[in-house]
Design a protein around this motif. Structure first.
Motif, PDB file in Angstrom:
ATOM      1  N   ASP A  15      -4.444   5.254   6.520  1.00 55.06           N
ATOM      2  CA  ASP A  15      -4.420   6.049   5.284  1.00 55.06           C
ATOM      3  C   ASP A  15      -3.035   6.023   4.639  1.00 55.06           C
ATOM      4  N   ARG A  16      -2.003   6.049   5.476  1.00 58.88           N
ATOM      5  CA  ARG A  16      -0.631   6.018   4.943  1.00 58.88           C
ATOM      6  C   ARG A  16      -0.370   4.695   4.216  1.00 58.88           C
ATOM      7  N   PHE A  17      -0.786   3.590   4.834  1.00 61.34           N
ATOM      8  CA  PHE A  17      -0.609   2.292   4.184  1.00 61.34           C
ATOM      9  C   PHE A  17      -1.460   2.202   2.912  1.00 61.34           C
ATOM     10  N   HIS A  18      -2.635   2.812   2.961  1.00 66.60           N
ATOM     11  CA  HIS A  18      -3.510   2.783   1.785  1.00 66.60           C
ATOM     12  C   HIS A  18      -2.869   3.526   0.611  1.00 66.60           C
ATOM     13  N   LEU A  19      -2.234   4.652   0.878  1.00 67.29           N
ATOM     14  CA  LEU A  19      -1.551   5.394  -0.181  1.00 67.29           C
ATOM     15  C   LEU A  19      -0.427   4.569  -0.795  1.00 67.29           C
ATOM     16  N   GLU A  20       0.304   3.828   0.035  1.00 66.60           N
ATOM     17  CA  GLU A  20       1.362   2.954  -0.476  1.00 66.60           C
ATOM     18  C   GLU A  20       0.777   1.885  -1.388  1.00 66.60           C
ATOM     19  N   TYR A  21      -0.372   1.346  -0.965  1.00 64.95           N
ATOM     20  CA  TYR A  21      -1.025   0.319  -1.771  1.00 64.95           C
ATOM     21  C   TYR A  21      -1.480   0.890  -3.111  1.00 64.95           C
ATOM     22  N   ILE A  22      -2.056   2.092  -3.118  1.00 62.41           N
ATOM     23  CA  ILE A  22      -2.502   2.738  -4.351  1.00 62.41           C
ATOM     24  C   ILE A  22      -1.318   2.973  -5.287  1.00 62.41           C
ATOM     25  N   GLU A  23      -0.182   3.367  -4.727  1.00 63.77           N
ATOM     26  CA  GLU A  23       1.014   3.560  -5.550  1.00 63.77           C
ATOM     27  C   GLU A  23       1.453   2.248  -6.199  1.00 63.77           C
ATOM     28  N   LEU A  24       1.365   1.161  -5.452  1.00 64.00           N
ATOM     29  CA  LEU A  24       1.717  -0.146  -6.011  1.00 64.00           C
ATOM     30  C   LEU A  24       0.740  -0.547  -7.114  1.00 64.00           C
ATOM     31  N   LEU A  25      -0.540  -0.251  -6.911  1.00 69.69           N
ATOM     32  CA  LEU A  25      -1.527  -0.535  -7.948  1.00 69.69           C
ATOM     33  C   LEU A  25      -1.199   0.218  -9.236  1.00 69.69           C
ATOM     34  N   GLY A  26      -0.789   1.476  -9.088  1.00 71.18           N
ATOM     35  CA  GLY A  26      -0.403   2.263 -10.253  1.00 71.18           C
ATOM     36  C   GLY A  26       0.792   1.661 -10.958  1.00 71.18           C
ATOM     37  N   GLY A  27       1.774   1.214 -10.183  1.00 70.17           N
ATOM     38  CA  GLY A  27       2.940   0.568 -10.765  1.00 70.17           C
ATOM     39  C   GLY A  27       2.575  -0.728 -11.461  1.00 70.17           C
ATOM     40  N   ASP A  28       1.633  -1.468 -10.877  1.00 73.50           N
ATOM     41  CA  ASP A  28       1.193  -2.722 -11.484  1.00 73.50           C
ATOM     42  C   ASP A  28       0.495  -2.459 -12.813  1.00 73.50           C
ATOM     43  N   SER A  29      -0.291  -1.380 -12.885  1.00 74.50           N
ATOM     44  CA  SER A  29      -0.980  -1.037 -14.126  1.00 74.50           C
ATOM     45  C   SER A  29       0.016  -0.677 -15.225  1.00 74.50           C
ATOM     46  N   ARG A  30       1.115  -0.025 -14.829  1.00 74.98           N
ATOM     47  CA  ARG A  30       2.108   0.382 -15.825  1.00 74.98           C
ATOM     48  C   ARG A  30       3.022  -0.766 -16.225  1.00 74.98           C
ATOM     49  N   LEU A  31       3.402  -1.601 -15.253  1.00 76.48           N
ATOM     50  CA  LEU A  31       4.436  -2.598 -15.490  1.00 76.48           C
ATOM     51  C   LEU A  31       3.910  -4.017 -15.637  1.00 76.48           C
ATOM     52  N   MET A  88      -6.939  -2.226   8.275  1.00 75.51           N
ATOM     53  CA  MET A  88      -5.554  -2.650   8.090  1.00 75.51           C
ATOM     54  C   MET A  88      -5.472  -4.089   7.587  1.00 75.51           C
ATOM     55  N   TYR A  89      -6.305  -4.962   8.142  1.00 74.71           N
ATOM     56  CA  TYR A  89      -6.323  -6.342   7.658  1.00 74.71           C
ATOM     57  C   TYR A  89      -6.774  -6.393   6.201  1.00 74.71           C
ATOM     58  N   ARG A  90      -7.741  -5.558   5.848  1.00 76.56           N
ATOM     59  CA  ARG A  90      -8.196  -5.500   4.453  1.00 76.56           C
ATOM     60  C   ARG A  90      -7.042  -5.083   3.547  1.00 76.56           C
ATOM     61  N   LEU A  91      -6.273  -4.085   3.965  1.00 76.44           N
ATOM     62  CA  LEU A  91      -5.144  -3.631   3.161  1.00 76.44           C
ATOM     63  C   LEU A  91      -4.082  -4.717   3.027  1.00 76.44           C
ATOM     64  N   ALA A  92      -3.818  -5.435   4.118  1.00 80.90           N
ATOM     65  CA  ALA A  92      -2.830  -6.517   4.063  1.00 80.90           C
ATOM     66  C   ALA A  92      -3.297  -7.605   3.102  1.00 80.90           C
ATOM     67  N   SER A  93      -4.590  -7.931   3.151  1.00 82.35           N
ATOM     68  CA  SER A  93      -5.135  -8.932   2.233  1.00 82.35           C
ATOM     69  C   SER A  93      -5.037  -8.455   0.793  1.00 82.35           C
ATOM     70  N   ASP A  94      -5.403  -7.201   0.549  1.00 84.29           N
ATOM     71  CA  ASP A  94      -5.339  -6.664  -0.809  1.00 84.29           C
ATOM     72  C   ASP A  94      -3.902  -6.646  -1.327  1.00 84.29           C
ATOM     73  N   ALA A  95      -2.961  -6.328  -0.440  1.00 82.63           N
ATOM     74  CA  ALA A  95      -1.555  -6.317  -0.853  1.00 82.63           C
ATOM     75  C   ALA A  95      -1.095  -7.718  -1.249  1.00 82.63           C
TER      76      ALA A  95
END
Length: 205
Positions: free
Chosen positions: A30-46, A80-87
């Motif tokens: 869940d912690r890694f997922h939150l980091e990924y969601i934050e990056l997605l938000g940054g990607d949407s803005r930037l 976790m592997y799914r999150l790494a792939s998505d990242a």
């Protein structure tokens, strides 16, 4: 005597390894997922900012390092592997936005086996979608068409008409660039039909 020495050494090595390894759980995922969601938000803005690309690569590396150094249940490990792939897909997307298809391809080549380890059809579909875009950006439209074929024939597309529609549209785009108008229009028609079947269906990703 030699056999006894070997067994003692092997037991000691296994015990030391078990002491070093930590147990990963749902909170870690869940912690890694939150980091990924934050990056997605940054990607949407930037958009395809280099900072997002680098942070996504770093996140994927930390996830894989955690998996290498800690045990986990099958469910947590797959997540976790799914999150790494998505990242890594996010890093690839940022590179595509930056018109750096070779760099994007390198990221996506790393994302594909991670999606396979996750045994996650939607993650595989996401990687192939980005690979198709990378091929198109490199003007390799034959490869782009082949990638779109993988997308539209995937289990994810068979299960969800929205994904089927996207696969057909990607295929239509590649065929048009290959100067195959009849086949391209047929693919557009198939995309429209699939989209019509998706009325009221929400995407799984």
């Amino acid at each position: 005597m030699h056999r006894r020495t070997f067994l003692v050494a092997a037991t000691g090595t296994a015990a030391a390894a078990s002491q070093r390894r930590t147990r990963l759980g749902r909170p870690d995922a869940d912690r890694f997922h939150l980091e990924y969601i934050e990056l997605l938000g940054g990607d949407s803005r930037l958009g395809g900012a280099g900072r997002i690309e680098n942070k996504a690569i770093e996140l994927a590396a930390r996830i894989q390092s955690s998996l290498a150094n800690g045990g986990a249940s099958d469910r947590v490990r797959r997540q976790m592997y799914r999150l790494a792939s998505d990242a890594m897909c996010l890093a690839g997307s940022a590179a595509i936005d930056a018109s750096a298809p070779r760099r994007a391809r390198s990221h996506l080549d790393k994302a594909l086996p991670l999606a396979g380890l996750a045994r996650e059809g939607e993650a595989m579909y996401r990687v192939w979608d980005h690979l198709m875009l990378t091929s198109s950006q490199r003007e390799n439209h034959t490869e782009a068409a082949a990638g779109a074929e993988v997308m539209k024939r995937s289990s994810t597309a068979r299960r969800d008409p929205l994904y089927a529609s996207l696969g057909h549209m990607r295929h239509a785009n590649a065929l048009a660039r290959l100067h195959q108008p009849t086949e391209s229009l047929r693919a557009v028609s198939l995309a429209e039909k699939a989209f019509g079947r998706a009325d009221g269906v929400q995407p799984s990703v």
